[in-house]
Motif scaffolding. Structure first.
Motif, short mmCIF file in Angstrom:
data_model
loop_
_atom_site.label_atom_id
_atom_site.label_comp_id
_atom_site.label_asym_id
_atom_site.label_seq_id
_atom_site.Cartn_x
_atom_site.Cartn_y
_atom_site.Cartn_z
N GLN A 161 0.82 -1.09 0.05
CA GLN A 161 0.12 0.11 -0.07
C GLN A 161 0.72 1.38 -0.01
O GLN A 161 0.51 2.52 -0.44
CB GLN A 161 -0.95 0.13 1.20
CG GLN A 161 -2.04 -1.21 1.24
CD GLN A 161 -3.11 -1.07 0.11
OE1 GLN A 161 -2.68 -1.56 -0.80
NE2 GLN A 161 -4.16 -0.19 0.55
N LYS A 163 3.29 1.59 -1.83
CA LYS A 163 4.02 1.77 -2.92
C LYS A 163 5.70 1.82 -3.02
O LYS A 163 6.20 2.63 -3.58
CB LYS A 163 3.48 3.11 -3.66
CG LYS A 163 1.96 3.00 -3.88
CD LYS A 163 1.52 4.21 -4.47
CE LYS A 163 -0.15 4.16 -4.44
NZ LYS A 163 -0.37 5.56 -4.87
N LYS A 165 9.34 1.16 -3.79
CA LYS A 165 10.45 0.58 -4.80
C LYS A 165 11.54 0.84 -4.77
O LYS A 165 12.04 1.57 -3.61
CB LYS A 165 9.40 1.14 -5.93
CG LYS A 165 9.37 2.78 -5.90
CD LYS A 165 8.68 3.36 -7.11
CE LYS A 165 8.66 4.85 -7.24
NZ LYS A 165 7.72 5.56 -8.37
N SER A 168 13.32 4.22 -3.12
CA SER A 168 12.26 5.08 -2.25
C SER A 168 13.02 5.11 -0.87
O SER A 168 13.79 4.62 -0.12
CB SER A 168 11.08 4.06 -1.79
OG SER A 168 10.51 3.73 -3.00
N TYR A 189 12.26 -4.77 -1.95
CA TYR A 189 11.98 -3.81 -3.21
C TYR A 189 13.10 -2.80 -2.93
O TYR A 189 13.29 -1.65 -4.01
CB TYR A 189 10.78 -3.15 -2.93
CG TYR A 189 9.56 -3.98 -2.90
CD1 TYR A 189 8.88 -3.92 -4.29
CD2 TYR A 189 9.14 -4.64 -2.04
CE1 TYR A 189 8.08 -4.99 -4.45
CE2 TYR A 189 8.18 -5.63 -2.23
CZ TYR A 189 7.47 -5.64 -3.39
OH TYR A 189 6.41 -6.50 -3.52
N ALA A 237 7.25 7.14 1.57
CA ALA A 237 6.16 6.29 2.05
C ALA A 237 6.41 6.42 3.85
O ALA A 237 7.47 6.16 4.24
CB ALA A 237 6.39 4.98 1.79
N THR A 260 3.36 8.75 -0.08
CA THR A 260 1.87 7.80 0.60
C THR A 260 1.93 7.83 1.95
O THR A 260 3.22 7.25 2.48
CB THR A 260 2.01 6.57 -0.14
OG1 THR A 260 1.86 6.74 -1.67
CG2 THR A 260 0.82 5.87 0.34
N THR A 286 -3.69 5.42 2.47
CA THR A 286 -4.22 4.06 2.15
C THR A 286 -4.52 3.49 3.68
O THR A 286 -3.89 3.64 4.42
CB THR A 286 -3.40 3.02 1.43
OG1 THR A 286 -2.16 2.88 2.24
CG2 THR A 286 -2.84 3.84 -0.04
#
Length: 344
Positions: A161, A163, A165, A168, A189, A237, A260, A286
Motif C-alpha cells: 500500500q 508503494k 520501490k 524509495s 524492493y 512512504a 504515500t 491508504t
C-alpha cells in the motif's frame, strides 16, 4: 478443552469449553501446536472492536495439526501440519473474487472476532481450503507462526500500500511486530533508506539488526531528525504501525510531496486529517485490512531464508500460562517483549 476467553473488558480468562466439531463440510478441526497474541487482541480487551462479543475465544494466528476435515475439504487431510491464516476465505464470494478475502462475506477476520479463535487447544477452521496453508519442514514453527498475520500485515498493508520501490525513502512509525514485518519485507524492493521510529531504544536496536538504515527515538525533534536524514524532502512512504492519533499525525508531517501514508494500525478513536497543510501535496492515504493473499509467497521466502521473522519471538509460555502472557504482552515495552509464543 481449555480456551482463553474475552470474559469482559480488560479481563482475559482461561476456561473449560467444549471441543469444536465439524459444522459444515468445508470445515476442518485443528489441534493447536503454537499460537500467539496480537495487538488486535489487546484492542479487543480495550473495547475497541465492537464486532467481538464477550465470551469469545480469542486468537487468529497459529501453527496446528489437522485432526478432522469435512467431506468437501480437498487440500488437507488429518495429520497435515498447517499455518492458520488470520483471514477466513470462502474463495467464491464477490469480495474474495476481487482479491479482498479480508472482506469475505462468509468469513474475513472471523477467528477470534466473530467466531471462536485459536487461543484454545482445538479450533474449527471454516472454509479450510482457503484458510489454511501447509507448513514446510525446513522452517521453524516460530517463523511460520509469524506468517499467520504479522508479516502479511506488514507486507500487504505497509509495503504494497505504501508503494515502496527501488530507491524509495521509507519511514516506519512503530517498531513493534507489524512494523518489523514491514521492515523485513520492504527490503525486497531495495529502498534507499528505511527509517524506523519508536519510543523504545531496544526495539530500535532490533530494527537495526534486521536492516533499518536509520533509527530515530520518537520525541519533540523527530520531524527535524527525519528531515535531516532525507535532505529536507520527507519520505516517499510513511507507514503508521501503531494505531494512535499521535503516530498518524506524525506520518502527515513526515510524508514528502507525492508520497504515500499507509495505515497499518488499528485505530480505536478518531484521528485528525490536516488538509490545511496537505491539500496541495499530491499525497495518497491508504487503509487496508490484511488479506493474507501473500502468504504462499511469504512461506517460500521463509523456506529459502530470505526473511527471518522468527526473530520477532522474544517470550515463550505454556498455554496454561496464557493469562500471564497477556499481562507481559500488555506491558510489552517494560518487558522488552515483541511477540509471545504460546505452546500447547
Amino acid at each position: 478443552m481449555k480456551a482463553l476467553v474475552y470474559a469482559a473488558k480488560g479481563q482475559p480468562r482461561l476456561e473449560d469449553r467444549p471441543k469444536p466439531t465439524i459444522l459444515k463440510p468445508t470445515d476442518a478441526i485443528v489441534k493447536m501446536v503454537k499460537t500467539t497474541i496480537c495487538g488486535t487482541d489487546l484492542h479487543i480487551f480495550k473495547g475497541d472492536v465492537a464486532t467481538c462479543d464477550t465470551g469469545r475465544i480469542l486468537g487468529h494466528e497459529g501453527v496446528a495439526v489437522v485432526e478432522q476435515v469435512g467431506d468437501n475439504v480437498g487440500l488437507f487431510k488429518p495429520g497435515d501440519k498447517v499455518i492458520v491464516s488470520c483471514i477466513t476465505s470462502c474463495t467464491t464470494c464477490a469480495n474474495c473474487r476481487r482479491g479482498m478475502p479480508s472482506h469475505c462475506t462468509n468469513g474475513g477476520w472471523a477467528l477470534g472476532n466473530t467466531i471462536d479463535g485459536t487461543q484454545a487447544e482445538y479450533t474449527r477452521i471454516p472454509h479450510a481450503d482457503g484458510s489454511l496453508h501447509l507448513a514446510v519442514e525446513s522452517a521453524s514453527d516460530n517463523a511460520q507462526l509469524m506468517l499467520s498475520d504479522t508479516v502479511p500485515t506488514g507486507y500487504e498493508c505497509g509495503v504494497l500500500q505504501g508503494k515502496i520501490k527501488l530507491g524509495s525513502t521509507v519511514a516506519i512509525v512503530g517498531s513493534g511486530p507489524v512494523g518489523l514485518g514491514a521492515l523485513i519485507t520492504s527490503q525486497l524492493y531495495s529502498p534507499l533508506q528505511i527509517i524506523m521510529i519508536d519510543l523504545n531504544e531496544k526495539r530500535l536496536a532490533t530494527a537495526r539488526s534486521l536492516g533499518a538504515t536509520h533509527t530515530v527515538v520518537s520525541g519533540p525533534n523527530v520531524v527535524e531528525q527525519v528531515m535531516k536524514i532525507t535532505g529536507g524532502r520527507g519520505v516517499d512512504a510513511a507507514l503508521e504501525a501503531v494505531g494512535i492519533p499521535a503516530t498518524f499525525e506524525l506520518c502527515q508531517k513526515l510524508v514528502a510531496v507525492g508520497g504515500t501514508i499507509a495505515n497499518l494500525g488499528v485505530h480505536g478513536t478518531k484521528v485528525d486529517l490536516h488538509l490545511e497543510t496537505l491539500w496541495d501535496k499530491n499525497i495518497t492515504i491508504t487503509t487496508r485490512l490484511v488479506d493474507a493473499s501473500s502468504t504462499p509467497m511469504l512461506i517460500k521466502l521463509v523456506e529459502s531464508g530470505k526473511i527471518l521473522p522468527e526473530k520477532f519471538a522474544t517470550h515463550t509460555f505454556a498455554f496454561k500460562d496464557i493469562e500471564k502472557a497477556y499481562s507481559i504482552f500488555g506491558a510489552a515495552e517494560a518487558h522488552d517483549c515483541l511477540k509471545v509464543v504460546i505452546e500447547f
